[in-house]
Each structure stands twice: as structure tokens, then as C-alpha cells.
Design a protein around this motif. Structure first.
Motif, PDB file in Angstrom:
ATOM      1  N   GLU A 176       0.823  -1.208   0.000  1.00  0.00           N
ATOM      2  CA  GLU A 176       0.000   0.000   0.000  1.00  0.00           C
ATOM      3  C   GLU A 176       0.858   1.259   0.000  1.00  0.00           C
ATOM      4  O   GLU A 176       0.520   2.253  -0.652  1.00  0.00           O
ATOM      5  CB  GLU A 176      -0.922  -0.001   1.222  1.00  0.00           C
ATOM      6  N   GLU A 177       1.991   1.231   0.712  1.00  0.00           N
ATOM      7  CA  GLU A 177       2.864   2.409   0.787  1.00  0.00           C
ATOM      8  C   GLU A 177       3.489   2.735  -0.561  1.00  0.00           C
ATOM      9  O   GLU A 177       3.929   3.866  -0.797  1.00  0.00           O
ATOM     10  CB  GLU A 177       3.961   2.193   1.832  1.00  0.00           C
ATOM     11  N   GLN A 178       3.565   1.741  -1.480  1.00  0.00           N
ATOM     12  CA  GLN A 178       4.200   1.946  -2.778  1.00  0.00           C
ATOM     13  C   GLN A 178       3.187   2.125  -3.906  1.00  0.00           C
ATOM     14  O   GLN A 178       3.558   2.317  -5.054  1.00  0.00           O
ATOM     15  CB  GLN A 178       5.119   0.751  -3.089  1.00  0.00           C
ATOM     16  N   TYR A 179       1.909   2.061  -3.575  1.00  0.00           N
ATOM     17  CA  TYR A 179       0.869   2.180  -4.601  1.00  0.00           C
ATOM     18  C   TYR A 179       0.829   3.600  -5.151  1.00  0.00           C
ATOM     19  O   TYR A 179       0.867   4.579  -4.404  1.00  0.00           O
ATOM     20  CB  TYR A 179      -0.494   1.817  -4.017  1.00  0.00           C
ATOM     21  N   THR A 180       0.770   3.720  -6.470  1.00  0.00           N
ATOM     22  CA  THR A 180       0.649   5.017  -7.137  1.00  0.00           C
ATOM     23  C   THR A 180      -0.410   4.919  -8.215  1.00  0.00           C
ATOM     24  O   THR A 180      -0.395   3.985  -9.019  1.00  0.00           O
ATOM     25  CB  THR A 180       1.993   5.440  -7.762  1.00  0.00           C
ATOM     26  N   GLU A 181      -1.319   5.860  -8.249  1.00  0.00           N
ATOM     27  CA  GLU A 181      -2.423   5.833  -9.206  1.00  0.00           C
ATOM     28  C   GLU A 181      -1.908   6.004 -10.639  1.00  0.00           C
ATOM     29  O   GLU A 181      -0.980   6.769 -10.895  1.00  0.00           O
ATOM     30  CB  GLU A 181      -3.404   6.962  -8.881  1.00  0.00           C
ATOM     31  N   ASN A 182      -2.530   5.300 -11.573  1.00  0.00           N
ATOM     32  CA  ASN A 182      -2.209   5.418 -12.991  1.00  0.00           C
ATOM     33  C   ASN A 182      -3.291   6.261 -13.669  1.00  0.00           C
ATOM     34  O   ASN A 182      -4.450   5.868 -13.714  1.00  0.00           O
ATOM     35  CB  ASN A 182      -2.153   4.029 -13.631  1.00  0.00           C
TER      36      ASN A 182
END
Length: 217
Positions: free
Chosen positions: A134-140
Motif C-alpha cells: 500500500e505504501e508503494q501504490y501510485t495511481e495510474n
């Protein structure tokens, strides 16, 4: 037919990944967290499909995330000689690949220390797939953009991007696949900096199957 350039837009640096628009809901919330905890590494790997496109110095590995969660994909690619010996070990990765998205890893073909091509017998693809933290999730935001393009008088691809998201992007990576006769014959990539409402950029065309003939349709 000139394919519209494909793009990957994030508010932070990233690996190449592009594809369908992500769901509006938080991908780490509620039921998806529960489902993710039940998926084994083998099940996540079974949810990855791929196709390969051979070029002059490398091949493109296009992976599709058919899982219902966002994943990171690491690929080890050993190349073998005719006697079964390993010649080289290459590596590719696609980060934060959301459900339904396609990501591209570029795999170098074997070359000696002088950069001369080395013949090989075959290669293997070893996938390691894990849920994106979750800490590395980035929206596309790629599919939210509108991109128009055409071939300029110098043979390069000229493109305009319109950004309706209201987000200011410090940088955006774009990746364009080139086709000839329905087959991928090359690609081009570029980065656009400081994108607000709209921007313009250009693709040069050096990465092809045949360096003597870079024509595409």
C-alpha cells in the motif's frame, strides 16, 4: 495505421505501465484486502499473461495483470547455449500494475563485452509476482488523457496530450509501439516534464526490428 502513443502517468517516478483506467474505489480497501490475503504466489503468477515481440537488440515482454489486485512483477530471463549452459541472465520488472493493465519490460539479447550479438539456443521466463504494498501504490492516470498524434515531415511522431484531471504532473513517461503488417516492429519512448492542461512532445524512432528499414504503418 499509427497507434496512439501509450502512456503512464504518475505523480512520482515509476516503471513503465499503462492500460485501463483504475477503479475509483481504494484498491486496498475492504474486500480486496481480504481477497489479496487469500491469494498465493502461484495464484498471482497464474493471473499474469504475456506476449513477446523480438527486436534487433532486445525483445519486448508485454505482461497483462488479470488478477483483481495491483501487483509487482519481476522477471528473470536466463539465455542458454546449445549445450544447456547459461550465457547471460537478464532481468525485467513492472511495478504497480493495476488490474487489467498492460506493462512492458525490455529484455536485452545476449551480447559479448564488445557489444557484438551472441547466438543463443533458447531462453526461459521466470516470473515472481507479489501484491504491491500500500505504501508503494501510485495511481495510474494514463487512460484519463487524450492523445493525438501524426508523423511529422522528418519521420518522427509528433503528439499532443490533453490532461483533464486537474493534476499538475512534474513528469510523464510516454511509450509508443510501432506496427508493420499487424506485428510490433519497434517502439519509441520519451518523457514530458511539467504537464498541466496540455503538452506537446516528439518520439524519435531508433528502436526497431530492422535498423535498415524503420518504416511502419
Amino acid at each position: 495505421l499509427l497507434e496512439d502513443p501509450l502512456s503512464y502517468m504518475q505523480e512520482a517516478d515509476s516503471e513503465f505501465s499503462f492500460g485501463e483506467a483504475p477503479p475509483e474505489a481504494d484498491p486496498f480497501a475492504g474486500a480486496e484486502e481480504s481477497q489479496a490475503s487469500e491469494l498465493s504466489e502461484a495464484e498471482l503468477e497464474a493471473g499474469i499473461s504475456y506476449e513477446t515481440h523480438m527486436l534487433e537488440r532486445e525483445f519486448l515482454l508485454m505482461v497483462t495483470n488479470n488478477n483483481s489486485i495491483t501487483v509487482d512483477i519481476d522477471i528473470n530471463v536466463p539465455f542458454y547455449g546449445g549445450n544447456g549452459e547459461m550465457l547471460t541472465l537478464e532481468y525485467g520488472a513492472v511495478r504497480c500494475c493495476q488490474p487489467g493493465e498492460i506493462g512492458i519490460a525490455r529484455i536485452q539479447l545476449p551480447r559479448d563485452p564488445s557489444a557484438n550479438p551472441v547466438a543463443y539456443d533458447h531462453y526461459d521466463l521466470d516470473f515472481n509476482v507479489s501484491e504491491t504494498w500500500e505504501e508503494q501504490y501510485t495511481e495510474n492516470y494514463g487512460s484519463s488523457f487524450t492523445i493525438t498524434s501524426n508523423v511529422g515531415i522528418d519521420g518522427n511522431i509528433l503528439a499532443k496530450v490533453e490532461n483533464p484531471t486537474g493534476i499538475h504532473f512534474s513528469s510523464v513517461d510516454f511509450f509508443c509501439l510501432l506496427y508493420r503488417g499487424g506485428e510490433v516492429m519497434g517502439y519509441a519512448d520519451t518523457t514530458l516534464f511539467d504537464l498541466t492542461d496540455e503538452g506537446f512532445f516528439e518520439f524519435n524512432l531508433p528502436f526497431t526490428l530492422d535498423p535498415e528499414d524503420s518504416s511502419f504503418d
